[in-house]
Design an enzyme around this catalytic site. Structure first.
Site, PDB file in Angstrom:
ATOM      1  N   HIS A   1       0.801  -1.233   0.000  1.00  0.00           N
ATOM      2  CA  HIS A   1       0.000   0.000   0.000  1.00  0.00           C
ATOM      3  C   HIS A   1       0.827   1.273   0.000  1.00  0.00           C
ATOM      4  O   HIS A   1       0.282   2.376   0.038  1.00  0.00           O
ATOM      5  CB  HIS A   1      -0.969   0.034   1.195  1.00  0.00           C
TER       6      HIS A   1
HETATM    7  C1  UD1 Z   1      -2.491   5.313   5.828  1.00  0.00           C
HETATM    8  C2  UD1 Z   1      -1.240   5.908   6.465  1.00  0.00           C
HETATM    9  C3  UD1 Z   1      -0.067   4.966   6.311  1.00  0.00           C
HETATM   10  C4  UD1 Z   1      -0.412   3.577   6.813  1.00  0.00           C
HETATM   11  C5  UD1 Z   1      -1.693   3.090   6.166  1.00  0.00           C
HETATM   12  C6  UD1 Z   1      -2.078   1.780   6.784  1.00  0.00           C
HETATM   13  C7  UD1 Z   1      -0.865   8.350   6.410  1.00  0.00           C
HETATM   14  C8  UD1 Z   1      -0.178   9.449   5.693  1.00  0.00           C
HETATM   15  N1  UD1 Z   1      -0.860   7.153   5.787  1.00  0.00           N
HETATM   16  O1  UD1 Z   1      -2.236   5.169   4.434  1.00  0.00           O
HETATM   17  O2  UD1 Z   1       1.034   5.453   7.065  1.00  0.00           O
HETATM   18  O3  UD1 Z   1       0.658   2.724   6.531  1.00  0.00           O
HETATM   19  O4  UD1 Z   1      -2.746   4.042   6.386  1.00  0.00           O
HETATM   20  O5  UD1 Z   1      -3.046   1.083   6.106  1.00  0.00           O
HETATM   21  O6  UD1 Z   1      -1.402   8.558   7.467  1.00  0.00           O
HETATM   22  N2  UD1 Z   1      -9.589   4.325   1.714  1.00  0.00           N
HETATM   23  C9  UD1 Z   1     -10.777   3.654   1.679  1.00  0.00           C
HETATM   24  N3  UD1 Z   1     -11.319   3.226   2.861  1.00  0.00           N
HETATM   25  C10 UD1 Z   1     -10.721   3.455   4.059  1.00  0.00           C
HETATM   26  C11 UD1 Z   1      -9.524   4.173   4.083  1.00  0.00           C
HETATM   27  C12 UD1 Z   1      -8.963   4.599   2.908  1.00  0.00           C
HETATM   28  O7  UD1 Z   1     -11.344   3.432   0.611  1.00  0.00           O
HETATM   29  O8  UD1 Z   1     -11.274   3.034   5.100  1.00  0.00           O
HETATM   30  C13 UD1 Z   1      -8.994   4.750   0.426  1.00  0.00           C
HETATM   31  C14 UD1 Z   1      -9.371   6.155   0.043  1.00  0.00           C
HETATM   32  O9  UD1 Z   1      -9.486   6.190  -1.339  1.00  0.00           O
HETATM   33  C15 UD1 Z   1      -8.141   6.950   0.460  1.00  0.00           C
HETATM   34  C16 UD1 Z   1      -7.016   5.976   0.240  1.00  0.00           C
HETATM   35  O10 UD1 Z   1      -7.565   4.703   0.547  1.00  0.00           O
HETATM   36  O11 UD1 Z   1      -7.993   8.117  -0.271  1.00  0.00           O
HETATM   37  C17 UD1 Z   1      -5.824   6.215   1.120  1.00  0.00           C
HETATM   38  O12 UD1 Z   1      -6.199   6.317   2.499  1.00  0.00           O
HETATM   39  P1  UD1 Z   1      -5.289   7.181   3.533  1.00  0.00           P
HETATM   40  O13 UD1 Z   1      -5.764   6.978   4.913  1.00  0.00           O
HETATM   41  O14 UD1 Z   1      -5.149   8.583   3.037  1.00  0.00           O
HETATM   42  O15 UD1 Z   1      -3.873   6.552   3.327  1.00  0.00           O
HETATM   43  P2  UD1 Z   1      -3.419   5.055   3.399  1.00  0.00           P
HETATM   44  O16 UD1 Z   1      -2.790   4.695   2.105  1.00  0.00           O
HETATM   45  O17 UD1 Z   1      -4.523   4.195   3.916  1.00  0.00           O
HETATM   46  N1  UDP Z   2      -3.301  -6.356   8.623  1.00  0.00           N
HETATM   47  C1  UDP Z   2      -4.560  -6.938   8.742  1.00  0.00           C
HETATM   48  N2  UDP Z   2      -5.251  -7.269   7.613  1.00  0.00           N
HETATM   49  C2  UDP Z   2      -4.746  -7.081   6.354  1.00  0.00           C
HETATM   50  C3  UDP Z   2      -3.460  -6.498   6.237  1.00  0.00           C
HETATM   51  C4  UDP Z   2      -2.773  -6.128   7.383  1.00  0.00           C
HETATM   52  O1  UDP Z   2      -5.037  -7.164   9.859  1.00  0.00           O
HETATM   53  O2  UDP Z   2      -5.425  -7.412   5.373  1.00  0.00           O
HETATM   54  C5  UDP Z   2      -2.602  -5.941   9.860  1.00  0.00           C
HETATM   55  C6  UDP Z   2      -1.211  -6.485  10.038  1.00  0.00           C
HETATM   56  O3  UDP Z   2      -1.227  -7.712  10.724  1.00  0.00           O
HETATM   57  C7  UDP Z   2      -0.547  -5.414  10.882  1.00  0.00           C
HETATM   58  C8  UDP Z   2      -1.251  -4.138  10.443  1.00  0.00           C
HETATM   59  O4  UDP Z   2      -2.413  -4.542   9.758  1.00  0.00           O
HETATM   60  O5  UDP Z   2      -0.831  -5.649  12.250  1.00  0.00           O
HETATM   61  C9  UDP Z   2      -0.385  -3.309   9.558  1.00  0.00           C
HETATM   62  O6  UDP Z   2      -1.122  -2.300   8.950  1.00  0.00           O
HETATM   63  P1  UDP Z   2      -0.759  -1.674   7.553  1.00  0.00           P
HETATM   64  O7  UDP Z   2       0.093  -2.601   6.778  1.00  0.00           O
HETATM   65  O8  UDP Z   2      -2.039  -1.230   6.946  1.00  0.00           O
HETATM   66  O9  UDP Z   2       0.032  -0.359   7.946  1.00  0.00           O
HETATM   67  P2  UDP Z   2       1.549  -0.025   8.303  1.00  0.00           P
HETATM   68  O10 UDP Z   2       2.003  -0.945   9.375  1.00  0.00           O
HETATM   69  O11 UDP Z   2       2.348  -0.149   7.037  1.00  0.00           O
HETATM   70  O12 UDP Z   2       1.515   1.394   8.731  1.00  0.00           O
END
Ligand code: UD1
Ligand code: UDP
Length: 388
Positions: free
Chosen positions: A208
């Site tokens: 992601h």
């Molecule tokens: C965010 C965090 C990242 C973390 C990740 C974990 C920041 C800058 N980024 O990234 O550090 O590793 O979460 O998963 O805080 N969206 C949905 N449904 C949701 C949430 C998001 O559809 O419930 C989609 C939306 O289109 C959104 C995009 O995902 O614009 C990105 O979501 P966002 O929270 O901005 O960043 P992440 O890539 O999820």
């Molecule tokens: N995780 C989960 N379901 C998924 C993918 C990840 O429960 O489909 C959990 C994973 O075990 C870990 C956490 O989500 O505990 C990590 O989150 P993510 O990779 O979204 O964010 P990051 O750690 O990179 O910020």
């Protein structure tokens, strides 16, 4: 009894497994009034609610409903909403976790209102400021009053940045507490069986990071490499919403979905996802948390990044950083038995939340309080410095 008012901030998927053990530990303390705040950064049921359910968290006391947006819009939205919440009902301590936009937003709000801020998972540095999370880590640690670190490298980073040593306590890795709390349910989940996967005969993929999934060419290259690997080792890929949007937008989804040996699934809840990780031959990821979980479990992990803020997972653990071009070869190495299982880093032991609670007591409650005496909140570092 006057109780210490603590706000615990949860926002996005990787926060929930850091917040849950601390919630359960603090909830039991008679001296604590806990408020669970969800900023709403992640909002889909399988990115949020599923984790509350799995991790035994109650509905949040406060939901700020901020949702998605640009970095500025999302960070500012959380700040405005949370500042209002603090003014309406002022906490004594704000606990933020991890490195997402809500982490920096709530830390800034607390620090400007002269409320003590504690950062759980402080001190991690990738030294890559193109990662939004690196900016969030640097700023949060600069304004936080209490820094709880997971590993010695984090202590060293903070010392090198001039952070006073008395603000820092090494507490270990809180994610491991969640794993240990859920271990029995993870073993019993049955997700592997539901997906028709045999133990140690498949790999798990998560992606992601914007650097991997936000532009067509890098994402197309990853799709090619994953397709090649799936021909040798079945892969299961729970697709993050950012990644799904881009795979569809760049016209890559249908090809990947049809790749033999590769299953694309919706994002999974914590228990089901960890069931898959525990039984995997290897994991391919760019996640922060998954690098740590695989290190704890001794499962080979290939991380598609050029840097990591969690170097201990490559030095002591089972993690290896790889480029997309190296991915197929690195997978072959693991399948041929050429990989390390590493060891568990110190203080990654399932007792981090207890150490955090002990540190809160030591720092914020008068030392020799008997449990049934009224609790006095000690003047914090800010008051001592003449701020309040
Ligand atoms: C965010 C965090 C990242 C973390 C990740 C974990 C920041 C800058 N980024 O990234 O550090 O590793 O979460 O998963 O805080 N969206 C949905 N449904 C949701 C949430 C998001 O559809 O419930 C989609 C939306 O289109 C959104 C995009 O995902 O614009 C990105 O979501 P966002 O929270 O901005 O960043 P992440 O890539 O999820
Ligand atoms: N995780 C989960 N379901 C998924 C993918 C990840 O429960 O489909 C959990 C994973 O075990 C870990 C956490 O989500 O505990 C990590 O989150 P993510 O990779 O979204 O964010 P990051 O750690 O990179 O910020």
């Amino acid at each position: 009894m006057q109780r210490l008012r603590i706000d615990l901030i949860a926002a996005a998927r990787p926060n929930f497994m850091k917040v849950a053990p601390l919630f359960h530990a603090l909830h039991r303390q008679p001296w604590c009034r806990l408020r669970l705040v969800h900023t709403g950064q992640h909002y889909d049921a399988n990115m949020s609610e599923a984790f509350f359910r799995d991790l035994g968290l109650p509905s949040p006391d406060l939901h700020l409903g901020v949702g998605s947006g640009s970095h500025a819009a999302q960070t500012a939205g959380v700040m405005v909403a949370y500042e209002g919440a603090c003014n309406a009902d002022r906490p004594d301590l704000i606990v933020v976790v991890g490195d997402v936009n809500s982490t920096i937003a709530c830390a800034l709000v607390g620090s400007k209102l002269w409320i003590q801020v504690a950062h759980l998972e402080a001190g991690l540095r990738s030294r890559d400021r193109r990662m939004p999370e690196e900016i969030n880590r640097l700023v949060t640690d600069t304004v936080a009053d209490i820094l709880w670190t997971p590993s010695p490298d984090a202590d060293e980073n903070l010392a090198a940045e001039g952070v006073a040593a008395d603000k820092v306590t090494r507490v270990g890795n809180i994610m491991i507490d969640s794993y240990e709390l859920m271990r029995d349910r993870i073993q019993a989940s049955g997700e592997r069986r539901r997906l028709g996967l045999e133990e140690r005969k498949y790999g798990v993929v998560t992606l992601h990071r914007p650097s991997n999934v936000d532009s067509p060419e890098p994402l197309a290259a990853l799709v090619r490499h994953l397709t090649a690997i799936a021909a040798k080792l079945p892969l299961v890929f729970p697709v993050h919403p950012r990644t799904r949007k881009n795979l569809e937008g760049f016209g890559l989804w249908d090809g990947l979905a049809k790749a033999p040996g590769l299953q694309l699934v919706e994002p999974l809840g914590y228990v089901d996802f960890m069931n898959l990780v525990c039984g995997a031959r290897l994991v391919i990821t760019d996640s922060g948390g998954v690098q740590e979980e695989t290190t704890y479990l001794g499962i080979p992990c290939l991380t598609l990044r050029t840097t990591t803020e969690r170097p201990i997972t490559t030095i002591e653990g089972s993690n290896r950083l790889v480029t997309a071009a190296e991915l197929v070869r690195a997978t072959d190495d693991i399948l041929a038995g050429r990989s390390t299982h590493g060891r568990k880093p110190d203080l990654w032991d399932g007792h981090t939340a207890e150490r955090v609670v002990a540190d809160i007591r030591k720092r914020l409650l008068r030392a020799a309080i008997a449990e049934d005496e009224p609790v006095t909140v000690e003047a914090g570092a800010r008051q001592a410095a003449g701020h309040a």
